[in-house]
Design an enzyme around this catalytic site. Sequence first.
Site, PDB file in Angstrom:
ATOM      1  N   TYR A 185       1.157  -9.194  14.183  1.00 12.91           N
ATOM      2  CA  TYR A 185       1.426 -10.400  13.396  1.00 12.91           C
ATOM      3  C   TYR A 185       2.448 -11.228  13.909  1.00 12.91           C
ATOM      4  CZ  TYR A 185      -2.117  -9.315   9.953  1.00 12.91           C
ATOM      5  OH  TYR A 185      -3.493  -9.225   9.305  1.00 12.91           O
ATOM      6  N   LYS A 210      -1.275   4.914  13.495  1.00 12.56           N
ATOM      7  CA  LYS A 210      -2.269   5.235  14.483  1.00 12.56           C
ATOM      8  C   LYS A 210      -1.551   5.806  15.804  1.00 12.56           C
ATOM      9  CE  LYS A 210      -6.799   5.072  15.809  1.00 12.56           C
ATOM     10  NZ  LYS A 210      -7.684   5.984  15.240  1.00 12.56           N
ATOM     11  N   ASP A 228      -7.398   5.208   9.927  1.00 12.77           N
ATOM     12  CA  ASP A 228      -8.874   5.231   9.686  1.00 12.77           C
ATOM     13  C   ASP A 228      -9.163   6.237   8.775  1.00 12.77           C
ATOM     14  OD1 ASP A 228      -7.969   6.848  11.825  1.00 12.77           O
ATOM     15  OD2 ASP A 228      -9.686   6.693  12.858  1.00 12.77           O
ATOM     16  N   ASP A 231      -2.203  -5.237   5.579  1.00 14.72           N
ATOM     17  CA  ASP A 231      -3.029  -6.183   5.491  1.00 14.72           C
ATOM     18  C   ASP A 231      -4.595  -5.609   5.185  1.00 14.72           C
ATOM     19  OD1 ASP A 231      -3.861  -8.817   4.928  1.00 14.72           O
ATOM     20  OD2 ASP A 231      -3.560  -9.555   6.961  1.00 14.72           O
TER      21      ASP A 231
END
Length: 334
Positions: free
Chosen positions: A124, A171, A204, A228
């Site tokens: 972002y 991740k 995930d 988010d």
Amino acid sequence: MDYKVTLIPGDGIGPEVTEATQRVIAAAGVAIEWEPFLAGAGAIEAYGTPCPDEIIESIQRNRIALKGPISTPIGTGFRSVNVTLRRALDLYACVRPVKSLKGVPSRYEAVDLVIVRENTEGLYSGIEHMVVPGVAESLKIVTEKACMRIAEFAFRHARATGRKRVTVVHKANIMKLTDGMFLDVARQVSKRFSDIETNECIVDACCMGLVRDPSNFDVLVMDNLYGDILSDLSAGLVGGLGVVPGANIGDQCAVFEAVHGSAPDIAGLGVANPTALVLSSALMLQYMGEREAARRIEHAVEHVHAEGKVRTRDIGGDATTEAFTEALVAAITS
Ligand code: NAI
């Protein structure tokens, strides 16, 4: 008046849920002098900018703001006012408590978790460019300083609120440098909080775990984009966006707002559920030290939902925002 608070009603359903929230706060007996400001598309028409400097200065002065949602144009147009505020005020920690409410239909019953989202960097950062026609690049910026303070915030928050575990969501198997740093720093910080259990989860797999059994989660800390997405996913676990509150917290000031957006599909119809912003205002009152008023508001929200007589459309009823607000006010003042 006891307090001065900056107010950004926002657009779409923003003014409707903001007005409802002001009524509920007044009913809880906290006198606030509001400093209202336009932001977003409405502010462009009036001031030529979506986020006038006066808003930032007001929040810096008052140290607290209550904010409704603001629409952000997709793909083109002005930069998100939310991102601008979070950056300008260094509101680095976004805290979103996700809790089941009795009477609000959902697939799960005992969800009680907190998403702690890094609010200032990651994907972002807004650093995007066209490399050549047909190829665009977006930079994910991750700094050790931001990783450190969000990890410390999450562990401190867990300790202060009597929670047992922090899950670090990442991740790092793919983004070895950026998410790798986030994970390494969180591991270092966790060593200073031996009273709080720490575990790690790839984002995930975390989504799958949340959908499968959200009661396995307590506090989750993660970067901006994952936060988010997982905030909305988690809202879906407890009945939707209409009921999940939030806070954007920095070292100097804090902005309280719901997780949901401006809901253009129902704006102006008087049917928005104000619960999320009302609960955000309870977080705000806690932050201000008005614990008793915050507790009364939370109890009223729990009571009206559990009773189930007055429900807004998003959770299966037909009550208007006005009727729901009146029920909350009655529950607080009775
Ligand atoms: P949204 O949260 O506005 O709406 C998603 C769905 O949830 C819609 O069907 C809406 O009717 C429903 N919903 C949301 N809040 C509700 C409430 N309080 N009561 C009843 N139903 C509710 O998300 P969407 O459509 O993706 O975004 C719309 C606009 O909001 C966009 O311009 C987006 O940029 C902006 N937005 C602003 C945020 C903020 O200011 N903090 C946060 C998220 C989105």
